[in-house]
Design a protein around this motif. Structure first.
Motif, mmCIF file in Angstrom:
data_model
loop_
_atom_site.group_PDB
_atom_site.id
_atom_site.type_symbol
_atom_site.label_atom_id
_atom_site.label_comp_id
_atom_site.label_asym_id
_atom_site.label_seq_id
_atom_site.Cartn_x
_atom_site.Cartn_y
_atom_site.Cartn_z
ATOM 1 N N GLU A 146 102.475 34.207 -13.165
ATOM 2 C CA GLU A 146 103.357 35.076 -12.381
ATOM 3 C C GLU A 146 104.273 35.897 -13.279
ATOM 4 O O GLU A 146 104.618 37.030 -12.960
ATOM 5 C CB GLU A 146 104.200 34.226 -11.432
ATOM 6 N N ASN A 147 104.646 35.318 -14.408
ATOM 7 C CA ASN A 147 105.591 35.995 -15.294
ATOM 8 C C ASN A 147 104.918 36.803 -16.400
ATOM 9 O O ASN A 147 105.577 37.551 -17.110
ATOM 10 C CB ASN A 147 106.537 34.970 -15.938
ATOM 11 N N SER A 148 103.601 36.639 -16.564
ATOM 12 C CA SER A 148 102.955 37.282 -17.716
ATOM 13 C C SER A 148 102.645 38.761 -17.487
ATOM 14 O O SER A 148 102.772 39.581 -18.393
ATOM 15 C CB SER A 148 101.660 36.541 -18.059
ATOM 16 N N GLY A 149 102.219 39.109 -16.278
ATOM 17 C CA GLY A 149 101.852 40.496 -16.001
ATOM 18 C C GLY A 149 100.627 40.964 -16.758
ATOM 19 O O GLY A 149 100.362 42.164 -16.855
ATOM 20 N N ASP A 150 99.837 40.029 -17.300
ATOM 21 C CA ASP A 150 98.651 40.384 -18.083
ATOM 22 C C ASP A 150 97.488 40.682 -17.136
ATOM 23 O O ASP A 150 96.996 39.796 -16.440
ATOM 24 C CB ASP A 150 98.287 39.224 -19.016
ATOM 25 N N LYS A 151 97.046 41.945 -17.108
ATOM 26 C CA LYS A 151 95.945 42.365 -16.228
ATOM 27 C C LYS A 151 94.569 42.058 -16.836
ATOM 28 O O LYS A 151 93.552 42.345 -16.221
ATOM 29 C CB LYS A 151 96.045 43.875 -15.949
ATOM 30 N N ARG A 152 94.569 41.468 -18.025
ATOM 31 C CA ARG A 152 93.290 41.200 -18.690
ATOM 32 C C ARG A 152 92.723 39.838 -18.303
ATOM 33 O O ARG A 152 91.676 39.441 -18.800
ATOM 34 C CB ARG A 152 93.465 41.268 -20.201
ATOM 35 N N THR A 153 93.439 39.113 -17.434
ATOM 36 C CA THR A 153 92.978 37.794 -17.011
ATOM 37 C C THR A 153 92.922 37.729 -15.490
ATOM 38 O O THR A 153 93.540 38.547 -14.796
ATOM 39 C CB THR A 153 93.921 36.689 -17.521
ATOM 40 N N LYS A 154 92.200 36.738 -14.985
ATOM 41 C CA LYS A 154 92.139 36.549 -13.537
ATOM 42 C C LYS A 154 91.902 35.070 -13.223
ATOM 43 O O LYS A 154 91.304 34.335 -14.026
ATOM 44 C CB LYS A 154 91.026 37.393 -12.910
ATOM 45 N N VAL A 155 92.357 34.649 -12.058
ATOM 46 C CA VAL A 155 92.105 33.294 -11.577
ATOM 47 C C VAL A 155 90.713 33.260 -10.960
ATOM 48 O O VAL A 155 90.336 34.155 -10.197
ATOM 49 C CB VAL A 155 93.150 32.878 -10.527
ATOM 50 N N GLU A 178 101.419 23.924 -10.467
ATOM 51 C CA GLU A 178 100.056 24.146 -9.973
ATOM 52 C C GLU A 178 99.242 24.770 -11.095
ATOM 53 O O GLU A 178 99.639 25.783 -11.677
ATOM 54 C CB GLU A 178 100.065 25.066 -8.748
ATOM 55 N N PHE A 179 98.109 24.146 -11.416
ATOM 56 C CA PHE A 179 97.233 24.636 -12.474
ATOM 57 C C PHE A 179 95.951 25.209 -11.875
ATOM 58 O O PHE A 179 95.380 24.627 -10.938
ATOM 59 C CB PHE A 179 96.866 23.513 -13.443
ATOM 60 N N VAL A 180 95.502 26.339 -12.394
ATOM 61 C CA VAL A 180 94.288 27.007 -11.918
ATOM 62 C C VAL A 180 93.424 27.392 -13.116
ATOM 63 O O VAL A 180 93.892 27.447 -14.251
ATOM 64 C CB VAL A 180 94.631 28.271 -11.100
ATOM 65 N N ILE A 181 92.152 27.654 -12.832
ATOM 66 C CA ILE A 181 91.228 28.091 -13.889
ATOM 67 C C ILE A 181 91.384 29.602 -14.079
ATOM 68 O O ILE A 181 91.364 30.369 -13.110
ATOM 69 C CB ILE A 181 89.771 27.761 -13.521
ATOM 70 N N VAL A 182 91.542 30.014 -15.320
ATOM 71 C CA VAL A 182 91.767 31.428 -15.645
ATOM 72 C C VAL A 182 90.687 31.905 -16.611
ATOM 73 O O VAL A 182 90.310 31.186 -17.546
ATOM 74 C CB VAL A 182 93.168 31.632 -16.256
ATOM 75 N N ALA A 183 90.188 33.114 -16.349
ATOM 76 C CA ALA A 183 89.114 33.692 -17.165
ATOM 77 C C ALA A 183 89.478 35.129 -17.549
ATOM 78 O O ALA A 183 90.372 35.736 -16.947
ATOM 79 C CB ALA A 183 87.803 33.683 -16.376
ATOM 80 N N PRO A 184 88.794 35.691 -18.530
ATOM 81 C CA PRO A 184 88.970 37.116 -18.818
ATOM 82 C C PRO A 184 88.626 37.946 -17.575
ATOM 83 O O PRO A 184 87.731 37.587 -16.807
ATOM 84 C CB PRO A 184 87.971 37.372 -19.949
ATOM 85 N N ALA A 185 89.325 39.033 -17.370
ATOM 86 C CA ALA A 185 89.167 39.830 -16.144
ATOM 87 C C ALA A 185 87.756 40.376 -15.982
ATOM 88 O O ALA A 185 87.305 40.606 -14.855
ATOM 89 C CB ALA A 185 90.183 40.970 -16.149
ATOM 90 N N HIS A 186 87.022 40.567 -17.087
ATOM 91 C CA HIS A 186 85.693 41.168 -16.988
ATOM 92 C C HIS A 186 84.599 40.152 -16.636
ATOM 93 O O HIS A 186 83.451 40.532 -16.433
ATOM 94 C CB HIS A 186 85.333 41.865 -18.303
#
Length: 289
Positions: A244-253, A160-168
């Motif tokens: 799910e495996n990255s744990g990077d809080k700097r990005t968001k769907v 499943e692919f989703v659009i991801v952007a910087p968290a800000h």
């Protein structure tokens, strides 16, 4: 008396709907393959296929015979392969090819489960298929189901692919699909390739048009793209298993409804279908998919 090889040839013709393709798989001449079929039909007493210019269509008798023979031949081939491998050295090898990202997330953490020594290769779907054809790989995981003589495919999973952007990033306050598409088109995009793989799928499936986007960066590695998003370089399309495996809080769907699914397949040579190391690796990947 029926020759067992007639049965094997019949089953391959049935599977590929073609004498010529079956001959390639069995590495026989087309006349020899046709003779096998003619001999079996003479023994049965009726036609097993309807011949058309494009393909062989099984008759009802052909369908009945295949349903009886296929499991028996598979069992015999499996027993033969086990007999052969019993005399081989204890250490076995499997040459596997995948995309770098899938290997890192789905295979690398499970390598300790393999009883075989794993030789790994990475590349695009087209590159991996060529290596499989040349016997340089035993098993590949691919997003393209490209028909090829002697190659069999089995579905592994859906990505499943989703659009991801910087968290800000601040999103536009609109429910309009047209306004959403306009806003997305105006953003900076990071792509896996110049032809916008997967990004094109998002646009086709949800906006019913081709994307009018020129990527600001092309990075052929999804892990690096995700890091670049977190660093504020732009948007991209990322598989959810990587998030799910990255744990990077700097990005968001963002715009979670604008997602697409992509099928992944195992591919291997039909002649290697019963190799224990291939079965083991497919089981490991499926169980942790």
């Amino acid at each position: 008396m029926v020759d067992f090889e007639w049965y094997r040839s019949f089953c391959i013709i049935y599977k590929y709907n073609s004498v010529s393709e079956a001959a390639k798989v069995r590495m026989m001449t087309q006349p020899a393959m046709s003779q096998h079929l003619a001999s079996l039909e003479a023994e049965v007493g009726e036609a097993l296929f309807i011949r058309t210019p494009r393909k062989m269509i099984p008759t009802e008798r052909g369908k009945q015979l295949y349903s009886q023979l296929a499991p028996l031949i598979e069992s015999l081939e499996e027993a033969t392969m086990k007999f052969k491998t019993a005399s081989l050295p204890t250490l076995t090898f499997i040459k596997i090819g995948t995309a770098h990202e899938f290997y890192t997330e789905k295979i690398l953490p499970q390598l300790h489960q393999s009883n075989s020594s794993v030789i790994s290769s990475f590349g695009t779907a087209d590159q991996l298929l060529e290596l499989l054809k040349e016997d340089k790989l035993d098993l590949i995981v691919t997003s393209k189901k490209i028909p090829a003589p002697g190659i069999e495919y089995q579905k592994v999973m859906d990505e499943e692919f989703v659009i991801v952007a910087p968290a800000h990033y601040e999103l536009p306050g609109t429910d309009s699909l047209e306004h959403t598409e306009h806003w997305l088109s105006a953003q900076h995009w990071i792509s896996y390739g110049l032809d916008l793989p997967i990004i094109r799928r998002i646009w086709r499936e949800h906006f019913k048009k081709r994307p009018q986007i020129r990527p600001v960066h092309v990075i052929p590695n999804l892990h690096m793209i995700l890091k670049a998003i977190g660093d504020g370089a732009g948007l991209s399309v990322i598989p959810t298993y990587l998030l799910e495996n990255s744990g990077d809080k700097r990005t968001k769907v963002i715009f979670g409804e604008l997602k697409v699914n992509n099928e992944l397949f195992f591919a291997y040579k039909l002649k290697d279908k019963q190799l224990p190391q291939i079965h083991e690796m497919m089981t490991i990947i499926r169980d942790n998919g």
